[in-house]
Scaffold this motif. Structure first.
Motif, PDB file in Angstrom:
ATOM      1  N   PRO A   1     -13.522   1.853   1.755  1.00 58.33           N
ATOM      2  CA  PRO A   1     -14.376   3.030   1.563  1.00 58.33           C
ATOM      3  C   PRO A   1     -14.884   3.589   2.887  1.00 58.33           C
ATOM      4  CG  PRO A   1     -14.933   1.336  -0.040  1.00 58.33           C
ATOM      5  CD  PRO A   1     -13.963   0.707   0.927  1.00 58.33           C
ATOM      6  N   LYS A   2     -14.674   4.896   3.064  1.00 54.53           N
ATOM      7  CA  LYS A   2     -15.108   5.568   4.285  1.00 54.53           C
ATOM      8  C   LYS A   2     -14.939   7.064   4.098  1.00 54.53           C
ATOM      9  CE  LYS A   2     -14.240   5.722   9.291  1.00 54.53           C
ATOM     10  NZ  LYS A   2     -13.370   5.230  10.404  1.00 54.53           N
ATOM     11  N   GLY A   3     -15.873   7.834   4.653  1.00 63.28           N
ATOM     12  CA  GLY A   3     -15.750   9.285   4.610  1.00 63.28           C
ATOM     13  C   GLY A   3     -15.713   9.813   3.189  1.00 63.28           C
ATOM     14  N   ARG A   4     -14.649  10.547   2.867  1.00 62.62           N
ATOM     15  CA  ARG A   4     -14.551  11.207   1.563  1.00 62.62           C
ATOM     16  C   ARG A   4     -13.958  10.311   0.485  1.00 62.62           C
ATOM     17  NH1 ARG A   4      -9.431  14.973   2.057  1.00 62.62           N
ATOM     18  NH2 ARG A   4     -10.592  16.268   0.620  1.00 62.62           N
ATOM     19  N   TYR A   5     -13.764   9.018   0.787  1.00 62.27           N
ATOM     20  CA  TYR A   5     -13.163   8.095  -0.180  1.00 62.27           C
ATOM     21  C   TYR A   5     -14.074   6.884  -0.403  1.00 62.27           C
ATOM     22  CZ  TYR A   5      -8.963  10.818   0.714  1.00 62.27           C
ATOM     23  OH  TYR A   5      -8.063  11.849   0.845  1.00 62.27           O
ATOM     24  N   ALA A   6     -14.209   6.494  -1.647  1.00 55.83           N
ATOM     25  CA  ALA A   6     -14.987   5.308  -1.999  1.00 55.83           C
ATOM     26  C   ALA A   6     -14.216   4.460  -3.011  1.00 55.83           C
ATOM     27  CB  ALA A   6     -16.356   5.703  -2.560  1.00 55.83           C
ATOM     28  N   ARG A   7     -14.058   4.975  -4.242  1.00 53.55           N
ATOM     29  CA  ARG A   7     -13.357   4.206  -5.278  1.00 53.55           C
ATOM     30  C   ARG A   7     -11.849   4.212  -5.070  1.00 53.55           C
ATOM     31  NH1 ARG A   7     -13.247   6.485  -9.704  1.00 53.55           N
ATOM     32  NH2 ARG A   7     -14.121   8.504  -9.103  1.00 53.55           N
ATOM     33  N   HIS A   8     -11.316   5.342  -4.565  1.00 60.82           N
ATOM     34  CA  HIS A   8      -9.865   5.450  -4.391  1.00 60.82           C
ATOM     35  C   HIS A   8      -9.464   4.903  -3.023  1.00 60.82           C
ATOM     36  CE1 HIS A   8      -9.183   7.473  -8.150  1.00 60.82           C
ATOM     37  NE2 HIS A   8     -10.120   8.344  -7.869  1.00 60.82           N
ATOM     38  N   THR A   9      -9.638   3.597  -2.874  1.00 60.77           N
ATOM     39  CA  THR A   9      -9.248   2.881  -1.661  1.00 60.77           C
ATOM     40  C   THR A   9      -8.558   1.586  -2.082  1.00 60.77           C
ATOM     41  OG1 THR A   9     -11.326   1.650  -1.477  1.00 60.77           O
ATOM     42  CG2 THR A   9     -11.246   3.808  -0.420  1.00 60.77           C
ATOM     43  N   LEU A  10      -7.755   1.040  -1.199  1.00 58.72           N
ATOM     44  CA  LEU A  10      -7.036  -0.194  -1.527  1.00 58.72           C
ATOM     45  C   LEU A  10      -8.001  -1.319  -1.852  1.00 58.72           C
ATOM     46  CD1 LEU A  10      -4.274  -1.724  -1.605  1.00 58.72           C
ATOM     47  CD2 LEU A  10      -4.723  -2.344   0.776  1.00 58.72           C
ATOM     48  N   LEU A  11      -9.019  -1.513  -1.017  1.00 60.72           N
ATOM     49  CA  LEU A  11      -9.941  -2.623  -1.234  1.00 60.72           C
ATOM     50  C   LEU A  11     -10.709  -2.470  -2.534  1.00 60.72           C
ATOM     51  CD1 LEU A  11     -11.219  -5.222  -0.208  1.00 60.72           C
ATOM     52  CD2 LEU A  11     -12.884  -3.831   1.045  1.00 60.72           C
ATOM     53  N   ALA A  12     -11.228  -1.274  -2.801  1.00 64.67           N
ATOM     54  CA  ALA A  12     -11.990  -1.056  -4.031  1.00 64.67           C
ATOM     55  C   ALA A  12     -11.128  -1.307  -5.261  1.00 64.67           C
ATOM     56  CB  ALA A  12     -12.563   0.362  -4.053  1.00 64.67           C
TER      57      ALA A  12
ATOM     58  N   LYS B   1       0.819  -1.207   0.000  1.00 64.33           N
ATOM     59  CA  LYS B   1       0.000   0.000   0.000  1.00 64.33           C
ATOM     60  C   LYS B   1       0.857   1.263   0.000  1.00 64.33           C
ATOM     61  CE  LYS B   1      -2.248   1.961   3.573  1.00 64.33           C
ATOM     62  NZ  LYS B   1      -2.196   3.411   3.275  1.00 64.33           N
ATOM     63  N   PRO B   2       0.504   2.254  -0.825  1.00 64.90           N
ATOM     64  CA  PRO B   2       1.230   3.526  -0.784  1.00 64.90           C
ATOM     65  C   PRO B   2       0.701   4.425   0.335  1.00 64.90           C
ATOM     66  CG  PRO B   2      -0.450   3.627  -2.463  1.00 64.90           C
ATOM     67  CD  PRO B   2      -0.513   2.238  -1.892  1.00 64.90           C
ATOM     68  N   HIS B   3       1.469   5.431   0.677  1.00 60.68           N
ATOM     69  CA  HIS B   3       0.965   6.479   1.553  1.00 60.68           C
ATOM     70  C   HIS B   3      -0.271   7.117   0.917  1.00 60.68           C
ATOM     71  CE1 HIS B   3       4.537   6.418   4.109  1.00 60.68           C
ATOM     72  NE2 HIS B   3       5.291   6.462   3.025  1.00 60.68           N
ATOM     73  N   PHE B   4      -1.178   7.606   1.754  1.00 53.92           N
ATOM     74  CA  PHE B   4      -2.357   8.386   1.371  1.00 53.92           C
ATOM     75  C   PHE B   4      -3.532   7.541   0.890  1.00 53.92           C
ATOM     76  CE2 PHE B   4       1.322  11.204   0.488  1.00 53.92           C
ATOM     77  CZ  PHE B   4       1.061  12.196   1.427  1.00 53.92           C
TER      78      PHE B   4
END
Length: 317
Positions: free
Chosen positions: A115-126, A107-110
């Motif tokens: 998915p949580k809060g302001r992130y949905a598609r741009h997550t490791l799991l997604a 996993k990279p930083h950031f």
């Protein structure tokens, strides 16, 4: 929920489920869109109408529902989280290992884990669910969004409990590396035992408090120059923000830490984080005996932290 059929993820985002409750005070919720607006008001009525028109809300059997459909109490609805102006995270998470039981990513930083809060598609799991086509994939441990390094995910639902048990029983050996200030006269290595609790003043922070220790970290100094140190950390417990709290308590907060010692504000909605100052914390290695195969598993990150010379140009003491 035995009659509920979970739909597939969309763009790697798993569906959410909500139940229509019994009518309160005899006042009915007349239709699906009214219920969704009342129950999930952070999404506007116009947005719910658009999602419903596009088939983005399903009943328990997986069939699309319409805005004016009735709301039988006790029934269930599926929907997918969508985030307006979701910041793009322009860093990849290469797969280090994959078999029928596990996927291991670097996993990279950031990049958030899920998915949580302001992130949905741009997550490791997604991202991994979408690119690997593995709808059942779930993490068996977590890293903070700001932390980089090795993450282990489980492929098969029937294996999850066995892998998660490893972490509950502390049968996983984890090694981190960090960059932080160096101070002469501080003895190394150190065994840090303390009690970590939620901060009474800042909900994002944890603090050390009197009482029986619930957190234990071994901290080693690998190298240093006149101002900065390169550290190896072995967490023996898994309290939230444990490594960050322990280093901050020593007066050596991690480089790039936006929570310790001072909580920094999040960027405005839709704005990307400041990618120039990543938290200098890396999950370097994870080891365990696989409860399914009996093999000894060792996975190591290929990432690196900032060099001493880079620290002087990017971070402040």
């Amino acid at each position: 929920m035995k009659d509920i059929h979970k739909p597939a993820p969309k763009q790697g985002v798993n569906p959410c489920v909500v139940q229509i409750p019994p009518r309160r005070g005899g006042v009915p919720v007349h239709n699906i869109v009214d219920f969704l607006c009342e129950r999930l008001p952070l999404v506007s009525r116009a947005q719910w109408l658009a999602r419903l028109a596009a088939g983005g809300v399903l009943n328990a059997q997986g069939r699309p529902v319409a805005a004016q459909d009735p709301c039988p109490p006790g029934s269930w609805l599926w929907y997918w989280r969508e985030v307006d102006e979701e910041p793009d995270i322009p860093f990849e998470a290469p797969v280090l290992f994959r078999d029928e039981h596990l996927v291991v990513a670097d996993k990279p930083h950031f990049l958030p884990m899920t998915p949580k809060g302001r992130y949905a598609r741009h997550t490791l799991l997604a991202r991994l669910q979408a690119t690997l086509g593995l709808d059942t994939l779930v993490p068996i441990h977590r890293l903070d969004r700001e932390t980089a390094g090795v993450v282990v995910l489980c492929v098969r639902p029937q294996d999850r409990a066995a892998y998660q048990q490893l972490f509950r029983q502390r049968q996983v050996r984890k090694v981190y590396e960090a960059m932080a200030p160096w101070r002469s006269g501080c003895p190394w290595p150190q065994e840090r035992h303390s009690r970590i609790v939620e901060s009474p003043t800042h909900f994002m922070q944890r603090v050390e408090a009197p009482g029986e220790p619930n957190a234990h970290t071994t901290i080693e100094l690998l190298a240093h120059d006149t101002h900065w140190g390169h550290y190896r950390l072995h967490p023996h417990t898994g309290q939230t923000h444990q490594l960050r709290v322990h280093m901050n308590a020593l007066g050596l907060p991690l480089c790039g830490d936006r929570i310790y010692p001072l909580l920094q504000p999040e960027p405005p909605a839709g704005a990307a984080p400041d990618f120039s100052t990543p938290l200098q914390l890396l999950a370097r290695r994870i080891e365990f005996t696989d409860p399914i195969t009996g093999q000894v598993r060792t996975f190591s990150s290929q990432r690196t932290l900032q060099s001493f010379s880079d620290l002087y140009t990017v971070y402040t003491l």
